[in-house]
Structures are given as structure tokens and as C-alpha cells.
Design an enzyme around this catalytic site. Structure first.
Site, PDB file in Angstrom:
ATOM      1  N   HIS A 122      52.815  37.388  48.357  1.00 18.78           N
ATOM      2  CA  HIS A 122      53.689  36.211  48.280  1.00 18.78           C
ATOM      3  C   HIS A 122      55.104  36.659  48.701  1.00 18.78           C
ATOM      4  O   HIS A 122      55.469  37.826  48.509  1.00 18.78           O
ATOM      5  CB  HIS A 122      53.693  35.739  46.820  1.00 18.78           C
ATOM      6  CG  HIS A 122      54.451  34.481  46.553  1.00 18.78           C
ATOM      7  ND1 HIS A 122      55.822  34.444  46.415  1.00 18.78           N
ATOM      8  CD2 HIS A 122      54.023  33.209  46.351  1.00 18.78           C
ATOM      9  CE1 HIS A 122      56.203  33.199  46.145  1.00 18.78           C
ATOM     10  NE2 HIS A 122      55.126  32.433  46.102  1.00 18.78           N
ATOM     11  N   ASP A 199      51.936  42.609  41.222  1.00 18.36           N
ATOM     12  CA  ASP A 199      52.365  41.222  41.050  1.00 18.36           C
ATOM     13  C   ASP A 199      51.282  40.477  40.274  1.00 18.36           C
ATOM     14  O   ASP A 199      50.206  40.187  40.788  1.00 18.36           O
ATOM     15  CB  ASP A 199      52.604  40.595  42.434  1.00 18.36           C
ATOM     16  CG  ASP A 199      53.005  39.129  42.348  1.00 18.36           C
ATOM     17  OD1 ASP A 199      52.922  38.547  41.253  1.00 18.36           O
ATOM     18  OD2 ASP A 199      53.397  38.574  43.392  1.00 18.36           O
ATOM     19  N   GLN A 202      49.420  35.557  39.663  1.00 20.78           N
ATOM     20  CA  GLN A 202      48.138  34.847  39.673  1.00 20.78           C
ATOM     21  C   GLN A 202      47.123  35.582  38.797  1.00 20.78           C
ATOM     22  O   GLN A 202      46.386  34.956  38.042  1.00 20.78           O
ATOM     23  CB  GLN A 202      47.592  34.718  41.102  1.00 20.78           C
ATOM     24  CG  GLN A 202      48.490  33.956  42.056  1.00 20.78           C
ATOM     25  CD  GLN A 202      48.561  32.455  41.773  1.00 20.78           C
ATOM     26  OE1 GLN A 202      47.716  31.886  41.105  1.00 20.78           O
ATOM     27  NE2 GLN A 202      49.610  31.818  42.273  1.00 20.78           N
ATOM     28  N   LYS A 225      52.969  29.256  35.416  1.00 21.94           N
ATOM     29  CA  LYS A 225      51.576  29.299  35.904  1.00 21.94           C
ATOM     30  C   LYS A 225      50.617  29.584  34.739  1.00 21.94           C
ATOM     31  O   LYS A 225      49.415  29.374  34.849  1.00 21.94           O
ATOM     32  CB  LYS A 225      51.416  30.375  36.975  1.00 21.94           C
ATOM     33  CG  LYS A 225      52.199  30.081  38.258  1.00 21.94           C
ATOM     34  CD  LYS A 225      51.920  31.128  39.291  1.00 21.94           C
ATOM     35  CE  LYS A 225      53.012  31.259  40.335  1.00 21.94           C
ATOM     36  NZ  LYS A 225      53.113  30.144  41.260  1.00 21.94           N
ATOM     37  N   CYS A 363      54.163  30.223  50.784  1.00 15.41           N
ATOM     38  CA  CYS A 363      55.057  31.386  50.640  1.00 15.41           C
ATOM     39  C   CYS A 363      54.321  32.673  50.995  1.00 15.41           C
ATOM     40  O   CYS A 363      54.468  33.696  50.302  1.00 15.41           O
ATOM     41  CB  CYS A 363      55.601  31.487  49.220  1.00 15.41           C
ATOM     42  SG  CYS A 363      56.734  30.171  48.795  1.00 15.41           S
TER      43      CYS A 363
END
Ligand code: PLP
Length: 405
Positions: A122, A199, A202, A225, A363
Site C-alpha cells: 500500500h 504492515d 489488513q 479497519k 493506493c
């Protein structure tokens, strides 16, 4: 037993109609809906409990401080971090990665040093490294995924060199749902003394996380999220790395003393948390994480795996639909295009049927280039989605195909 009806009942917005149709919310990759317990916690904080944190001695300030600091412990449990002080509260993953870039990388790296990223990233895990390239002469090294969107951990390990100082890799692609074997990558990096950022934006939403088992140095997450409020987040920073970091943003709370001549800093985590934070959003994130842990992240993962398999079977049966990313190990996120219809048009037609999906480059422009497209539609599933919603997506897509054909 995963009681989907009860879970759906926890999210008031799922009852509403959009364009006269029941809402099928399939835009969870961008932001998830909020359960009533989170909404209630926010309302209660503002109507009954509100004050600033850390600075006051009065009742309300102590109450808010306790709730705010309690969130740090909740995040520690959620990520299985060793120490509470390894959790820095942020406004989201973007702030978390920028914190690493400014406070750690800009302090530790010099011109010619390499940061390894994958093409799945991202922009939040690309742009801060470009800043360092522009400002310090840091080199960004890219690792490609294959045509299915899978990332071979060995390809990342092979790309490491004595110049590599940081590997910054996503745990799950927000475009294709590809899951990355970050544990293998982080363990190999650690053996070579290379720092690792995973990261978790998600990845943390869709299954249990244990940062100690992954073996990473930095692990940012985003509250909105995770069924929490927008403007909330956190980053795990392994204690050893904290000692290599300068402060990030300067101001109140992050100092020990200030005089005309100089400053001394507060100890981490406050050293990295200047100014009045997102008090209520952070408290709301804690409530959301507790809600998820009470249901069980493993149960949520199992439910989503089932929905994902069903969606994959139904979507793959549409021979005019092009799905980007069919990695063997992927979550319930589907990016797709259709000949003769722009992603924005598809999304607009689906919206008329109450099906909310995202359209654009998500993104992730380097990944769009990898698939030779400029935009796609994305249906991303969450803990409350159902087989019936997959069916509604498919029939709306069929309508869309008939219309544009
Ligand atoms: N990383 C990934 C993989 C994402 O999907 C996102 C958001 O879509 C981000 C980072 C940025 O998160 P935020 O906008 O909450 O800071």
C-alpha cells in the site's frame, strides 16, 4: 459456534437499506463498520466521562487516562507483545509507518543503504521510504510477486544484501488478499541483523497475530479497519529498536523536562506520543479489539475463509470477470475488472443494488502496474458478511455485465 446472525445484530448499520436494497457492505478493506459496543463507548466517553488524559489530577482526567492506558494493554494482548511499553498509540498505520521512517530509519540509515519492499505494498508502506530516498539517498529495492499475486518469501530473502537495513512488507495485500509468509522473512532478516516492518493493516483484521512469533521489529495496525473508530491505531515497536529511535513529533507529553537551554525526553511509549491524542477514538479501538477477542480471531478467520472460498468459486465461474491475484494462500479480498466497463461504472451499478465495493487503484499503483491495469473493483469481506451477500454481489455483477455488453 459462530453465530453470524447475532454478530450482524451487533452492527446497527447493517440493517439499513441503500437505494431501496438491503446493504451488502463489501468495502471492509477500506474501513469496517462499528458494533454497538464501540458506538456506546464513544457516546459514553463524550457524554459522561470526557477530559484530557495524562495531565490532570481530577476525577474525569484520571478516568480517561485509565481507559486510554487500558487500551495499550488491550493492544498488547491483541498482538501478543511482550511489554505494554512496546505499544505506541497512533492515529493509524500511516502514522505508524511514518513514525518508523522519521524516528528510526532517518536516524539509523545513510545514503546507499537499502530498504526492501514488495510490489504488493500500500502507498502507506511506500511513500515514507520515497521521502528517505529523496532526502537521504536511501535506495528502495523492489521484490515482485508472480502473476497470481503470490510473494515467494525466498525471493525476499534472496534480495537481502549487506546494504539492506530494513525489510518493509505487508502481511496481507489490500488489493488481492495475498497472505505473505512474514514469519519466514522476518526470521531470515533477523539472522542478518536487518530490521523488519510488517504492515498489519489488513493482516491483523483477519486472524490472530503474535508479533513475537512473527519476529518483526515494527508492526502497525489501524483501528478503523478493526471495527473501531477512524483516527485510531497503534504500532508495536520491539524494545531494542526503541533505543535506536529519536522522538517523532515534538510537544507536550513526550518530554520529561523543558528549559530555555534544552529538553529531556519522557520514556517510551510517551516519548513517541506528543500532544493530545485521539483519546476517544483510541478508547473505542480498545473496545473493538476486546469485542473481536471475545468472539475469537481464530473463529473470525474460519468464517471468513469459508465465505472467501464460496466467493472464489462463484466469481471464478463468471468467465467474463478478470480476477487479479489468485494466490493459493489468500484472504477474502477480490479485485476484478470486466471488459468494456470501467471500475467506477461497475461500482456505480453495484451500488444501485445495495452492494458497496471500492473502485480505483486502492493506493497500490505499483501493483496496478504489475497487473497492467489502471483501476479495478474490489470486494473485501469481513466478520459479518454472509453467503447471501456473495450471491447478491454475483447477481449485481451479472446485471452489470448484461448492461455493458
Ligand atoms: N496498509 C495497508 C495494507 C492498507 O490496506 C491501508 C489502508 O487501506 C494502509 C496501510 C493505511 O491505513 P490507514 O489509512 O488507516 O493509515
Amino acid at each position: 459456534m459462530y453465530d453470524i446472525e447475532k454478530i450482524r445484530g451487533d452492527f446497527p448499520i447493517l440493517n439499513r437499506k441503500i437505494n431501496g436494497q438491503p446493504l451488502s457492505y463489501l468495502d471492509n478493506g477500506a474501513s469496517a463498520q462499528k458494533p454497538q459496543v464501540v458506538i456506546d463507548a464513544i457516546t459514553r466517553a463524550y457524554s459522561d466521562e470526557y477530559s484530557n488524559v495524562h495531565r490532570g489530577l481530577h476525577y474525569l482526567s484520571n478516568l480517561m487516562t485509565e481507559k486510554y492506558e487500558n487500551t495499550r494493554q488491550i493492544v498488547q494482548r491483541f498482538l501478543s507483545a511482550e511489554h505494554e511499553d512496546e505499544i505506541i498509540l497512533t492515529s493509524g498505520t500511516t502514522e505508524g509507518i511514518n513514525l518508523v521512517s522519521y524516528a528510526w530509519a532517518a536516524n539509523m540509515l545513510k545514503a546507499g543503504d537499502e530498504i526492501l519492499v514488495s510490489v504488493l505494498e500500500h502507498h502507506a508502506n511506500i511513500v515514507p521510504w520515497h521521502f528517505l530516498r529523496e532526502r537521504l539517498g536511501i535506495v528502495i529495492k523492489w521484490v515482485d510477486c508472480d502473476q497470481n499475486g503470490a510473494l515467494d518469501p525466498q525471493a525476499v530473502i534472496d534480495a537481502m544484501s549487506p546494504k539492506t537495513k530494513l525489510v518493509a512488507i505487508t502481511q496481507m495485500s489490500n488489493v488481492t488478499g495475498t497472505k505473505v509468509d512474514v514469519k519466514t522473512i522476518c526470521h531470515a532478516a533477523r539472522e542478518q541483523g536487518i530490521a523488519t516492518l510488517v504492515d498489519g493493516s489488513q493482516g491483523a483484521v483477519h486472524g490472530p497475530v503474535d508479533v513475537q512469533e512473527i519476529g518483526c521489529d515494527f508492526y502497525p495496525i489501524t483501528g478503523h479497519k478493526l471495527y473501531g473508530p477512524s483516527g485510531s491505531g497503534a504500532i508495536y515497536i520491539r524494545a531494542e529498536r526503541q533505543s535506536e529511535m529519536r522522538p517523532f513529533i515534538g510537544g507536550g507529553d513526550m518530554i520529561d523536562t523543558v528549559s530555555k537551554e534544552g529538553i529531556t525526553y519522557a520514556k517510551p511509549p510517551l516519548k513517541f506520543e506528543a500532544g493530545t491524542p485521539g483519546i476517544v477514538s483510541t478508547i473505542g479501538m480498545g473496545v473493538a479489539l476486546d469485542y473481536l477477542m471475545n468472539i475469537g480471531m481464530d473463529k473470525i478467520a474460519a468464517h471468513e475463509a469459508e465465505i472467501g472460498q464460496y466467493a472464489a468459486m462463484k466469481l471464478n465461474a463468471l468467465d467474463w470477470l478478470h480476477i487479479q491475484g489468485q494466490a493459493h494462500n489468500k484472504g477474502a479480498i477480490f479485485s476484478f475488472t470486466m471488459d468494456g466497463a470501467h471500475a467506477h461504472d461497475i461500482s456505480t451499478v453495484l451500488d444501485k443494488k445495495g452492494v458497496a465495493v471500492r473502485a480505483g487503484s486502492h493506493c497500490a499503483m505499483p501493483l496496478m502496474q504489475h497487473f497492467s491495469i489502471s483501476a479495478s473493483c474490489r470486494a473485501s469481506f469481513g466478520m459479518y458478511n454472509t453467503h447471501a451477500e456473495v450471491d447478491r454481489l454475483v447477481s449485481a455483477l451479472e446485471l452489470c455485465h448484461d448492461f455493458f455488453a
